[in-house]
Design a protein around this motif. Structure first.
Motif, PDB file in Angstrom:
ATOM      1  N   GLU A  73       0.823  -1.200   0.000  1.00 32.63           N
ATOM      2  CA  GLU A  73       0.000   0.000   0.000  1.00 32.63           C
ATOM      3  C   GLU A  73       0.865   1.260   0.000  1.00 32.63           C
ATOM      4  OE1 GLU A  73      -2.369   0.504   3.436  1.00 32.63           O
ATOM      5  OE2 GLU A  73      -3.616   2.048   2.516  1.00 32.63           O
ATOM      6  N   PHE A 104     -10.321   9.489   8.132  1.00 33.25           N
ATOM      7  CA  PHE A 104      -9.976   8.074   8.194  1.00 33.25           C
ATOM      8  C   PHE A 104      -9.421   7.719   9.565  1.00 33.25           C
ATOM      9  CE2 PHE A 104     -10.137   6.472   3.797  1.00 33.25           C
ATOM     10  CZ  PHE A 104     -10.500   7.639   3.174  1.00 33.25           C
ATOM     11  N   LYS A 105      -9.742   6.508  10.021  1.00 33.59           N
ATOM     12  CA  LYS A 105      -9.187   6.018  11.282  1.00 33.59           C
ATOM     13  C   LYS A 105      -8.803   4.561  11.107  1.00 33.59           C
ATOM     14  CE  LYS A 105     -10.997   8.593  15.138  1.00 33.59           C
ATOM     15  NZ  LYS A 105     -12.221   9.294  14.788  1.00 33.59           N
ATOM     16  N   PRO A 106      -7.600   4.177  11.547  1.00 33.14           N
ATOM     17  CA  PRO A 106      -7.239   2.761  11.436  1.00 33.14           C
ATOM     18  C   PRO A 106      -7.884   1.950  12.564  1.00 33.14           C
ATOM     19  CG  PRO A 106      -5.441   3.985  12.392  1.00 33.14           C
ATOM     20  CD  PRO A 106      -6.514   4.985  12.097  1.00 33.14           C
ATOM     21  N   LYS A 125     -12.408  -0.378  17.672  1.00 34.40           N
ATOM     22  CA  LYS A 125     -12.668   1.041  17.896  1.00 34.40           C
ATOM     23  C   LYS A 125     -14.163   1.195  18.174  1.00 34.40           C
ATOM     24  CE  LYS A 125      -8.717   2.825  17.520  1.00 34.40           C
ATOM     25  NZ  LYS A 125      -7.830   2.804  16.402  1.00 34.40           N
ATOM     26  N   VAL A 137     -16.304   1.020   6.240  1.00 35.49           N
ATOM     27  CA  VAL A 137     -15.064   0.346   6.617  1.00 35.49           C
ATOM     28  C   VAL A 137     -14.423  -0.228   5.363  1.00 35.49           C
ATOM     29  CG1 VAL A 137     -14.036  -1.487   7.984  1.00 35.49           C
ATOM     30  CG2 VAL A 137     -15.974  -0.239   8.884  1.00 35.49           C
ATOM     31  N   THR A 139     -10.425  -1.671   3.436  1.00 37.57           N
ATOM     32  CA  THR A 139      -9.005  -1.971   3.591  1.00 37.57           C
ATOM     33  C   THR A 139      -8.279  -1.273   2.452  1.00 37.57           C
ATOM     34  OG1 THR A 139      -9.007  -3.887   2.159  1.00 37.57           O
ATOM     35  CG2 THR A 139      -9.532  -4.270   4.460  1.00 37.57           C
ATOM     36  N   SER A 140      -6.977  -1.512   2.359  1.00 38.32           N
ATOM     37  CA  SER A 140      -6.235  -0.870   1.281  1.00 38.32           C
ATOM     38  C   SER A 140      -6.667  -1.404  -0.079  1.00 38.32           C
ATOM     39  CB  SER A 140      -4.746  -1.091   1.493  1.00 38.32           C
ATOM     40  OG  SER A 140      -4.485  -2.455   1.637  1.00 38.32           O
ATOM     41  N   HIS A 252      -5.967  -5.413   9.264  1.00 33.96           N
ATOM     42  CA  HIS A 252      -6.138  -3.993   9.550  1.00 33.96           C
ATOM     43  C   HIS A 252      -7.141  -3.379   8.596  1.00 33.96           C
ATOM     44  CE1 HIS A 252      -2.324  -4.737  11.600  1.00 33.96           C
ATOM     45  NE2 HIS A 252      -2.684  -3.724  12.373  1.00 33.96           N
ATOM     46  N   TYR A 254      -9.584   0.425   7.685  1.00 32.02           N
ATOM     47  CA  TYR A 254      -9.749   1.856   7.904  1.00 32.02           C
ATOM     48  C   TYR A 254     -11.225   2.179   8.016  1.00 32.02           C
ATOM     49  CZ  TYR A 254      -5.007   1.871   6.097  1.00 32.02           C
ATOM     50  OH  TYR A 254      -3.688   1.615   5.911  1.00 32.02           O
ATOM     51  N   ILE A 256     -14.066   5.051   7.614  1.00 30.48           N
ATOM     52  CA  ILE A 256     -14.260   6.319   6.931  1.00 30.48           C
ATOM     53  C   ILE A 256     -15.418   7.064   7.563  1.00 30.48           C
ATOM     54  CG2 ILE A 256     -14.716   7.434   4.738  1.00 30.48           C
ATOM     55  CD1 ILE A 256     -13.925   4.955   3.356  1.00 30.48           C
TER      56      ILE A 256
END
Lengths: 272, 168
Positions: A73, A104-106, A125, A137, A139-140, A252, A254, A256
């Motif tokens: 990524e 964005f939040k990981p 989270k 939600v 991913t890359s 993992h 992200y 949004i």
């Protein structure tokens, strides 16, 4: 009165069974409609806590793979960044950079499922990190789903592999849009329906999210067309889409947040 | 008596944890998972308070649902098999059950297998019908029931053989 009490005592087992069975049926029916399964979900302190402690052990085994994904990524983002003609760094004073629309939040996936007909993920989270319902939600590589329930520290994500999930998406090369659904058959394939017959569909075309919902920004990759046919009315295509994401192994992700979502929904429902 | 209670509490916790942390991640061939937590219901002492037994089964199913985000499907299936268990016991073990002397470790393998299979198949059928909840997908329900049942029955029998104490 005596008889009623006698009847109750004689049939107490059956009545208890009936009561508990109807409670579970009620919970089941609730879980089949979006946003209603409030009570029974894995985003609470007990289940979230247990999944967390197990995940703490398990994630070490995936470190190598996660590293590779991150590297890939980074590589992609770097190549975009240094190859754009206008250097973004010099535009720092430009307002358009600061008026960001998406945040964005990981997050880390604690629990994932893909074999049931209504699949959910649990992530680390929650409300404490200002995560709310209806955040997207990804991913890359592509999309994962929509946040559907939150607790203090955890949130539950309704996966795209869920028969209740409806996500607005479109063809990349033209603006024909449809709805992304899942028929519960394979965790690798999802179905795009309601694409009009006029749309130029071909095997190998890329499907991306459409900008029509307030959840996902436009242009997040979803998958590739593997096969398509007209539905019963002969007016719309049913398209099988192979996901870019491997939904069977998600690490993992992200989250949004669309900062304009509230404003847009207020516009659409002026009465509320 | 105390011993029985503590064994059952331990069994409850261990089975739930094993189920949600290990067995639900097997996904053999994409969708086949064993559901061995029903061993709790299968092996529950026969001399019991039926109300308590049904309530415990409901709690067991609900706990599993909590972990798996499946609404109330496991609870419904568990309550049903707990309610109809006496009928199945009577059907399979006949007179031994009438005298309330069934000990699962002492029963014949054939009888035990029949008992396990009937309970498992009923449980899985309810579980998957409610989970899929779509009459046009009956084939999917039956397919899932069949394969998961086979997996569950084999595992259950193996576990009971492994953990049975030899009575001398």
């Amino acid at each position: 009165m005596q008889q009623i009490i006698n009847f109750l005592i004689r049939n107490k087992t059956f009545l208890l069974f009936l009561l508990l069975f109807s409670i579970s049926l009620l919970l089941t029916f609730q879980s089949h409609s979006y946003h209603k399964s409030k009570f029974i979900n894995s985003a609470n302190f007990l289940t979230g806590g247990i999944y967390k402690s197990v995940n703490n052990i398990g994630r070490y085994f995936n470190l190598k793979k996660e590293n590779d994904i991150l590297l890939e990524e980074n590589n992609r983002l770097k190549s975009i960044f240094f190859n754009t003609k206008t250097n973004l760094l010099k535009q720092d004073n430009n307002d358009s950079v600061f008026s960001a629309k998406y945040k964005f939040k990981p997050a880390l996936v604690y629990k994932n499922s893909y074999s049931a007909t209504n699949n959910y993920l649990t992530i680390n989270k929650g409300e404490r990190d200002s995560i709310k319902q209806d955040f997207g939600v990804i991913t890359s590589k592509g999309i994962i789903g929509i946040i559907d329930n939150t607790s203090k520290k955890y949130a539950r994500v309704m996966s795209i592999l869920n028969t209740n999930s409806r996500i607005n998406s479109q063809l990349k090369k033209s603006n024909h849009f449809g709805t992304l659904t899942w028929n519960a058959e394979s965790p690798l394939l999802v179905q795009l329906i309601d694409i009009p017959k006029l749309a130029p569909v071909a095997v190998g075309d890329t499907i991306i999210t459409g900008g029509r919902s307030t959840i996902f920004p436009k242009g997040i990759p979803i998958g590739k067309v593997v096969s398509f046919k007209l539905d019963e009315t002969e007016n719309y295509y049913n398209i099988n889409v192979k996901l870019f994401n491997d939904m069977t192994s998600v690490g993992h992700v992200y989250i949004i947040e669309n900062l304009d979502a509230e404003e847009i929904s207020n516009l659409n429902n002026p009465n509320e | 008596m105390n011993n029985i209670i503590s064994t059952n509490i331990a069994r409850f916790i261990v089975l739930v944890l094993v189920q949600v942390l290990v067995l639900n991640n097997i996904n053999f061939l994409g969708y086949i998972n064993p559901y061995i937590y029903i061993l709790f219901i299968i092996l529950f002492p026969i001399k019991n308070n039926r109300l308590l037994f049904i309530l415990l089964s409901f709690l067991l199913g609900l706990t599993i649902d909590l972990f798996l985000d499946s609404g109330g499907v496991n609870a419904a299936a568990c309550v049903t098999i707990a309610y109809i268990r006496p009928v199945i016991l009577k059907f399979v073990f006949g007179t031994i059950y009438e005298h309330q002397t069934v000990k699962f470790n002492n029963t014949e393998l054939g009888q035990r297998l029949t008992y396990f299979s009937i309970i498992t198949v009923i449980h899985h059928l309810i579980l998957f019908s409610l989970e899929v909840f779509n009459t046009t997908k009956i084939l999917l329900i039956l397919k899932k029931t069949l394969f998961s049942s086979i997996f569950t029955i084999i595992l259950c029998v193996l576990i009971t053989i492994l953990f049975s104490r030899k009575n001398k």
